[in-house]
Design an enzyme around this catalytic site. Sequence first.
Site, PDB file in Angstrom:
ATOM      1  N   GLU A 209      37.267  51.437  37.295  1.00 28.19           N
ATOM      2  CA  GLU A 209      38.300  52.265  38.070  1.00 28.19           C
ATOM      3  C   GLU A 209      39.271  53.082  37.210  1.00 28.19           C
ATOM      4  O   GLU A 209      40.406  53.489  37.448  1.00 28.19           O
ATOM      5  CB  GLU A 209      39.338  51.220  38.854  1.00 28.19           C
ATOM      6  N   ASP A 246      46.729  42.631  41.427  1.00 26.86           N
ATOM      7  CA  ASP A 246      45.796  42.338  42.334  1.00 26.86           C
ATOM      8  C   ASP A 246      45.091  41.230  41.643  1.00 26.86           C
ATOM      9  O   ASP A 246      44.395  41.410  40.704  1.00 26.86           O
ATOM     10  CB  ASP A 246      44.806  43.439  42.422  1.00 26.86           C
ATOM     11  N   GLU A 289      48.851  41.263  45.194  1.00 24.84           N
ATOM     12  CA  GLU A 289      47.514  41.347  45.999  1.00 24.84           C
ATOM     13  C   GLU A 289      46.616  40.155  45.753  1.00 24.84           C
ATOM     14  O   GLU A 289      46.459  39.649  44.947  1.00 24.84           O
ATOM     15  CB  GLU A 289      46.609  42.555  46.050  1.00 24.84           C
ATOM     16  N   ASP A 316      43.709  41.239  51.110  1.00 22.08           N
ATOM     17  CA  ASP A 316      42.821  42.221  50.937  1.00 22.08           C
ATOM     18  C   ASP A 316      41.435  41.356  51.556  1.00 22.08           C
ATOM     19  O   ASP A 316      41.096  41.374  52.570  1.00 22.08           O
ATOM     20  CB  ASP A 316      42.636  42.679  49.853  1.00 22.08           C
ATOM     21  N   LYS A 341      40.524  49.084  53.615  1.00 19.12           N
ATOM     22  CA  LYS A 341      39.047  49.684  52.927  1.00 19.12           C
ATOM     23  C   LYS A 341      38.248  50.044  54.055  1.00 19.12           C
ATOM     24  O   LYS A 341      37.760  49.089  54.667  1.00 19.12           O
ATOM     25  CB  LYS A 341      38.664  48.608  51.787  1.00 19.12           C
ATOM     26  N   SER A 371      35.699  49.983  43.618  1.00 20.21           N
ATOM     27  CA  SER A 371      35.447  50.291  42.477  1.00 20.21           C
ATOM     28  C   SER A 371      34.150  51.282  42.082  1.00 20.21           C
ATOM     29  O   SER A 371      33.908  51.941  41.354  1.00 20.21           O
ATOM     30  CB  SER A 371      35.128  48.983  41.496  1.00 20.21           C
ATOM     31  N   LYS A 392      45.996  53.043  46.907  1.00 22.26           N
ATOM     32  CA  LYS A 392      45.243  52.523  45.656  1.00 22.26           C
ATOM     33  C   LYS A 392      43.993  53.230  45.339  1.00 22.26           C
ATOM     34  O   LYS A 392      43.071  53.055  46.048  1.00 22.26           O
ATOM     35  CB  LYS A 392      45.281  51.082  46.054  1.00 22.26           C
TER      36      LYS A 392
END
Length: 432
Positions: A209, A246, A289, A316, A341, A371, A392
Amino acid sequence: MEIVYVEIVDVRAREVLDSRGNPTVEAEVVLEDGTVGRAIVPSGASTGKFEALEIRDKDKKRYHGKGVLKAVENVNETIAPALIGMNAFDQPLVDKTLIELDGTENKSKLGANAILAVSMAVARAAANYLGLPMYKYLGGVNAKVLPVPLMNVINGGQHADNNLDLQEFMIVPAGFDSFKEALRAGAEIFHTLKKILHDSGHVTAVGDEGGFAPNLSSNEEAIKILIEAIEEAGYKPSEQVFIALDCAASSFYDEEKGVYFVDGEEKSSEVLMGYYEELIAKYPIISIEDPFAEEDWDAFVEFTKRVGNKVQIVGDDLYVTNVKRLSKGIELKATNSILIKLNQIGTVTETLDAVELAQKNNMTAIISHRSGESEDTFIADLAVATNAGFIKTGSLSRSERIAKYNQLLRIEEELGKVAEFRGLSSFYSIKR
């Protein structure tokens, strides 16, 4: 008044590569006048067990088993005949058709990667037909809020081969008047961080990332280095730039023992909670997160009760962008925020439903990448379309991450005077 009806005349898919060099699905949808919409789906490394399922070929002779020819075939042979002749402007019906065609709870028959690629491509084709930017098509006339970026600059956990347990250490440039200024601050801090790490003898290669993955003595040391980078770049921690974590706690949770492994020690949910509270007291942490495992509902509820008035607690893996799981979280007051997501749930409509449900219940929604990404910038438009206030999408390196930031710069410029960057006000679910 007649509803605009523009027929889908062709749907096709191909196998392309994501940012990790793994295969993924690209879909193209063609409308009756020749307009084309194209979309590429992302893929995650740390996946929640309740996510919609992407289909992989498992043929070890091709791409080490990661090929997506079956998903491509599902688009070309099953999905295409069902969608041809449908109205491209009826996204909810298109998505309902895709869901029914699959017929499983987790989209495992046709594959969430096949379904989502088509769902996104239909939306893009419809926007292209109207000559509208994607964010305006999806969000309507009031889509105008630029998101605060949560920038993942130090990686650990499953995103890195180092000794940090927490998966992401992020900088949050929320104390600025525009997205453009926030992005600049993020970039300057990123380069300052690189110099600090380099001068301390750390490797400054970047991970999936775009963040650095140094071997540090503890999770706390990573936070200290971020603060140092913020200050050295000329910015003020806790005024202009904040920290977000996270934890991806499912990845360091031992289900049999019911304990978490952090900084080389076993910790119960209660002890881990205390560990986080100490960090919150010492550093300008504004968002955490997945602080606990995806089934540890009680810990989420207790933690949100304790610190939810000053820190954004984000679900998440807990929610996987799923309205059913989110409804449970709302009822229990498990978190005050959700990570969104697209590929966790698998259609554009279901994603919009999750954002809407969160916002109706005074929860913030953070639009997120995976990712394994691509040059596709759909999530940048989605963030503005939903006025989510947060995105994000990785660090300040690697083109597949920067593509989203550049798209947001274009959108901010295009919106001109009506563009809103709400900064700290975006954290409406906490009392800041």
